[in-house]
Design an enzyme around this catalytic site. Sequence first.
Site, PDB file in Angstrom:
ATOM      1  N   LYS A 299      40.158  35.769  36.325  1.00  0.00           N
ATOM      2  CA  LYS A 299      38.869  36.342  36.741  1.00  0.00           C
ATOM      3  C   LYS A 299      38.027  35.489  36.278  1.00  0.00           C
ATOM      4  O   LYS A 299      37.904  34.751  35.443  1.00  0.00           O
ATOM      5  CB  LYS A 299      38.942  37.805  36.123  1.00  0.00           C
ATOM      6  CG  LYS A 299      37.809  38.529  36.105  1.00  0.00           C
ATOM      7  CD  LYS A 299      37.627  39.708  35.452  1.00  0.00           C
ATOM      8  CE  LYS A 299      37.255  39.664  33.842  1.00  0.00           C
ATOM      9  NZ  LYS A 299      35.954  39.133  33.508  1.00  0.00           N
TER      10      LYS A 299
ATOM     11  N   GLU B 250      31.431  45.713  36.784  1.00  0.00           N
ATOM     12  CA  GLU B 250      31.005  46.141  35.301  1.00  0.00           C
ATOM     13  C   GLU B 250      29.571  46.791  35.245  1.00  0.00           C
ATOM     14  O   GLU B 250      28.469  46.195  35.464  1.00  0.00           O
ATOM     15  CB  GLU B 250      31.068  44.725  34.382  1.00  0.00           C
ATOM     16  CG  GLU B 250      30.979  45.288  32.760  1.00  0.00           C
ATOM     17  CD  GLU B 250      31.461  44.339  31.760  1.00  0.00           C
ATOM     18  OE1 GLU B 250      31.835  43.101  32.112  1.00  0.00           O
ATOM     19  OE2 GLU B 250      30.851  44.513  30.590  1.00  0.00           O
TER      20      GLU B 250
ATOM     21  N   GLU C  66      33.330  35.485  36.033  1.00  0.00           N
ATOM     22  CA  GLU C  66      32.015  36.044  36.320  1.00  0.00           C
ATOM     23  C   GLU C  66      31.202  35.503  37.446  1.00  0.00           C
ATOM     24  O   GLU C  66      31.013  34.309  37.239  1.00  0.00           O
ATOM     25  CB  GLU C  66      31.429  36.236  34.878  1.00  0.00           C
ATOM     26  CG  GLU C  66      32.084  37.133  34.041  1.00  0.00           C
ATOM     27  CD  GLU C  66      31.479  37.135  32.779  1.00  0.00           C
ATOM     28  OE1 GLU C  66      30.203  36.717  32.537  1.00  0.00           O
ATOM     29  OE2 GLU C  66      32.149  37.712  31.587  1.00  0.00           O
TER      30      GLU C  66
END
Length: 285
Positions: free
Chosen positions: A115, A184, A117
């Site tokens: 993952k 998020e 960001e």
Amino acid sequence: MAKKKSIIDLRKMKAAGEKITWLTAYDYPTATFGEEAGLDMILVGDSLGMCVYGYPGTTPVTMDQCIVHSEAVRRGAPNTFVVGDMPFMSYQISPQEAVRNAGRFIKEADVDAIKLEGGKRCIPFIRAILDAGIVVCGHIGLTPQSSGQLGGHKAQGRTLESAETLVEDALAIQQAGAQMLLLEAVPPEVAGFIRDLLAIPVYGIGAGMNTDGQLLIVSDIIGQFQAFTPKFVKKYANIAEVVTDAIRQYCDEVRSGVFPQDEHCYHMIKGEYEKFQSMTEKYRK
Ligand code: KIV
């Protein structure tokens, strides 16, 4: 023992409206508990910086730390889909660096996906990692590694402009070929729109109920991380209290002589004690 999920299973679950369960884990015991409890996915998040090492944020976390913790998690949860989290500066420098570090997660820790960001600006890194044959999960909304640019750890997508940026980023990440996306700290109305717009699974942490599954930080839900608790967390246990009480009792019992008892002792083999006693004579004055 349930079979490990693949990205095909995860996509089928989205199509069937079946929510996935996802938590972070950083160590072998927690990974074993998660697998035993039936988690679909585990994230070895760079949140380990705060939850394990006591750093004030995630930016000091290194690739080596992420690898060590991912290896332990993989050993504890061999049948769970594990995602390795690319730490700050492990991919932002160049697509080559991004591939090298994503590859380390696969080669050294045997994770199933990585993952990273960031939205549109991270597309070159996402593409390069995908071209190396690695499964990628995008992560937009509140992105802690670049929280300075967001003005702090703030929810995103609460204005029209910010929500549209999220939609554009989500589409770009899917178009680049990423197999899943994490939102998020995003309003549920924006998360639901993105979930319905995208063919790939869209998961949320602090993004409400309109997602294909939920992620939370294990240290938050078991009440282990004490510094702060985000609004979106639900606590299911208070480990800090349980562990502190146990340690306090141990201290009391050692000091008062209640522990250890005979049942906690290894005695000498039968017949050896008498010989031991005669041997000790020569040491007595
Ligand atoms: O590191 C982590 O645990 C994460 C979550 C906060 C999404 O990236």
